[in-house]
Design a protein around this motif. Sequence first.
Motif, PDB file in Angstrom:
ATOM      1  N   MET A   1       0.848  -1.171   0.000  1.00 40.30           N
ATOM      2  CA  MET A   1       0.000   0.000   0.000  1.00 40.30           C
ATOM      3  C   MET A   1       0.892   1.232   0.000  1.00 40.30           C
ATOM      4  SD  MET A   1      -3.116   1.009   2.577  1.00 40.30           S
ATOM      5  CE  MET A   1      -2.322   0.400   4.030  1.00 40.30           C
ATOM      6  N   GLY A   2       0.633   2.177  -0.929  1.00 45.53           N
ATOM      7  CA  GLY A   2       1.438   3.385  -1.059  1.00 45.53           C
ATOM      8  C   GLY A   2       0.999   4.477  -0.101  1.00 45.53           C
ATOM      9  N   VAL A   3       1.864   5.453   0.043  1.00 49.59           N
ATOM     10  CA  VAL A   3       1.569   6.607   0.880  1.00 49.59           C
ATOM     11  C   VAL A   3       1.143   7.740  -0.037  1.00 49.59           C
ATOM     12  CG1 VAL A   3       2.531   8.247   2.521  1.00 49.59           C
ATOM     13  CG2 VAL A   3       3.264   5.868   2.587  1.00 49.59           C
ATOM     14  N   SER A   4       0.045   8.400   0.285  1.00 52.95           N
ATOM     15  CA  SER A   4      -0.461   9.480  -0.558  1.00 52.95           C
ATOM     16  C   SER A   4       0.472  10.683  -0.511  1.00 52.95           C
ATOM     17  CB  SER A   4      -1.858   9.892  -0.106  1.00 52.95           C
ATOM     18  OG  SER A   4      -1.787  10.585   1.124  1.00 52.95           O
ATOM     19  N   ALA A   5       0.379  11.510  -1.533  1.00 50.38           N
ATOM     20  CA  ALA A   5       1.203  12.723  -1.597  1.00 50.38           C
ATOM     21  C   ALA A   5       0.888  13.644  -0.428  1.00 50.38           C
ATOM     22  CB  ALA A   5       0.978  13.435  -2.919  1.00 50.38           C
ATOM     23  N   SER A   6      -0.389  13.725  -0.029  1.00 50.58           N
ATOM     24  CA  SER A   6      -0.742  14.594   1.095  1.00 50.58           C
ATOM     25  C   SER A   6      -0.160  14.078   2.403  1.00 50.58           C
ATOM     26  CB  SER A   6      -2.252  14.765   1.211  1.00 50.58           C
ATOM     27  OG  SER A   6      -2.882  13.535   1.479  1.00 50.58           O
ATOM     28  N   ALA A   7      -0.109  12.756   2.571  1.00 49.04           N
ATOM     29  CA  ALA A   7       0.499  12.188   3.779  1.00 49.04           C
ATOM     30  C   ALA A   7       2.006  12.431   3.786  1.00 49.04           C
ATOM     31  CB  ALA A   7       0.204  10.701   3.880  1.00 49.04           C
ATOM     32  N   LYS A   8       2.642  12.317   2.620  1.00 45.94           N
ATOM     33  CA  LYS A   8       4.080  12.586   2.544  1.00 45.94           C
ATOM     34  C   LYS A   8       4.366  14.028   2.918  1.00 45.94           C
ATOM     35  CE  LYS A   8       5.263   9.134  -0.927  1.00 45.94           C
ATOM     36  NZ  LYS A   8       5.710   8.917  -2.307  1.00 45.94           N
ATOM     37  N   GLY A   9       3.559  14.950   2.385  1.00 44.83           N
ATOM     38  CA  GLY A   9       3.725  16.361   2.724  1.00 44.83           C
ATOM     39  C   GLY A   9       3.487  16.617   4.195  1.00 44.83           C
ATOM     40  N   GLY A  10       2.482  15.948   4.743  1.00 39.25           N
ATOM     41  CA  GLY A  10       2.177  16.104   6.159  1.00 39.25           C
ATOM     42  C   GLY A  10       3.288  15.575   7.041  1.00 39.25           C
ATOM     43  N   GLU A  11       3.844  14.435   6.676  1.00 44.78           N
ATOM     44  CA  GLU A  11       4.950  13.868   7.458  1.00 44.78           C
ATOM     45  C   GLU A  11       6.178  14.774   7.392  1.00 44.78           C
ATOM     46  OE1 GLU A  11       4.939  11.313   9.579  1.00 44.78           O
ATOM     47  OE2 GLU A  11       2.803  11.100   9.163  1.00 44.78           O
ATOM     48  N   GLU A  12       6.422  15.353   6.214  1.00 42.84           N
ATOM     49  CA  GLU A  12       7.539  16.291   6.064  1.00 42.84           C
ATOM     50  C   GLU A  12       7.304  17.529   6.923  1.00 42.84           C
ATOM     51  OE1 GLU A  12      11.239  17.661   4.407  1.00 42.84           O
ATOM     52  OE2 GLU A  12      10.314  15.700   4.639  1.00 42.84           O
ATOM     53  N   LEU A  13       6.069  18.010   6.960  1.00 46.10           N
ATOM     54  CA  LEU A  13       5.713  19.149   7.797  1.00 46.10           C
ATOM     55  C   LEU A  13       6.011  18.855   9.265  1.00 46.10           C
ATOM     56  CD1 LEU A  13       4.277  21.965   7.986  1.00 46.10           C
ATOM     57  CD2 LEU A  13       2.175  20.679   8.375  1.00 46.10           C
ATOM     58  N   LEU A  14       5.628  17.682   9.731  1.00 45.32           N
ATOM     59  CA  LEU A  14       5.873  17.311  11.129  1.00 45.32           C
ATOM     60  C   LEU A  14       7.363  17.231  11.423  1.00 45.32           C
ATOM     61  CD1 LEU A  14       3.170  14.544  11.721  1.00 45.32           C
ATOM     62  CD2 LEU A  14       3.011  17.012  12.153  1.00 45.32           C
ATOM     63  N   LYS A  15       8.120  16.640  10.515  1.00 41.19           N
ATOM     64  CA  LYS A  15       9.579  16.506  10.688  1.00 41.19           C
ATOM     65  C   LYS A  15      10.236  17.880  10.778  1.00 41.19           C
ATOM     66  CE  LYS A  15      13.573  14.923   8.008  1.00 41.19           C
ATOM     67  NZ  LYS A  15      14.018  16.219   7.505  1.00 41.19           N
ATOM     68  N   LEU A  16       9.887  18.758   9.857  1.00 38.68           N
ATOM     69  CA  LEU A  16      10.498  20.085   9.825  1.00 38.68           C
ATOM     70  C   LEU A  16      10.090  20.921  11.033  1.00 38.68           C
ATOM     71  CD1 LEU A  16      10.094  20.763   6.026  1.00 38.68           C
ATOM     72  CD2 LEU A  16      12.233  20.293   7.248  1.00 38.68           C
ATOM     73  N   ALA A  17       8.856  20.772  11.486  1.00 41.47           N
ATOM     74  CA  ALA A  17       8.410  21.491  12.677  1.00 41.47           C
ATOM     75  C   ALA A  17       9.186  21.036  13.906  1.00 41.47           C
ATOM     76  CB  ALA A  17       6.911  21.289  12.891  1.00 41.47           C
ATOM     77  N   ALA A  18       9.403  19.736  14.025  1.00 42.31           N
ATOM     78  CA  ALA A  18      10.161  19.206  15.163  1.00 42.31           C
ATOM     79  C   ALA A  18      11.619  19.679  15.126  1.00 42.31           C
ATOM     80  CB  ALA A  18      10.105  17.684  15.170  1.00 42.31           C
ATOM     81  N   GLU A  19      12.150  19.844  13.912  1.00 43.58           N
ATOM     82  CA  GLU A  19      13.536  20.309  13.753  1.00 43.58           C
ATOM     83  C   GLU A  19      13.656  21.821  13.906  1.00 43.58           C
ATOM     84  OE1 GLU A  19      14.618  18.874   9.903  1.00 43.58           O
ATOM     85  OE2 GLU A  19      14.851  16.806  10.598  1.00 43.58           O
ATOM     86  N   GLY A  20      12.535  22.528  13.832  1.00 38.37           N
ATOM     87  CA  GLY A  20      12.557  23.975  13.970  1.00 38.37           C
ATOM     88  C   GLY A  20      12.854  24.721  12.679  1.00 38.37           C
ATOM     89  N   ASP A  21      12.691  24.079  11.538  1.00 38.03           N
ATOM     90  CA  ASP A  21      12.942  24.717  10.243  1.00 38.03           C
ATOM     91  C   ASP A  21      11.691  25.487   9.821  1.00 38.03           C
ATOM     92  OD1 ASP A  21      13.568  25.504   7.677  1.00 38.03           O
ATOM     93  OD2 ASP A  21      14.472  23.574   7.131  1.00 38.03           O
ATOM     94  N   LEU A  22      11.535  26.670  10.397  1.00 39.95           N
ATOM     95  CA  LEU A  22      10.309  27.426  10.212  1.00 39.95           C
ATOM     96  C   LEU A  22      10.115  27.917   8.786  1.00 39.95           C
ATOM     97  CD1 LEU A  22      10.226  29.409  13.554  1.00 39.95           C
ATOM     98  CD2 LEU A  22       9.264  27.180  13.012  1.00 39.95           C
TER      99      LEU A  22
END
Length: 67
Positions: free
Chosen positions: A1-22
């Motif tokens: 089962m693949g990951v949707s583009a919106s989920a990939k974007g959302g996961e990237e958003l969470l990663k960058l927020a945790a890293e502080g890359d505003l």
Amino acid sequence: MGVSASAKGGEELLKLAAEGDLAAVQRLIKDGVDVNYASDVGETALHLSSIHHRCMPVEYTRMPVEY
């Protein structure tokens, strides 16, 4: 089962927020990534930025209103 583009974007958003890359967080939101995307345990970008002691202005979590 693949990951949707919106989920990939959302996961990237969470990663960058945790890293502080505003700048990257703001860019993703501007590009249409759902600012309210939540992880499988309910964590949002604002939540992750706060628990990792990053500063994410609340303004970043609001979608711009265009008239």
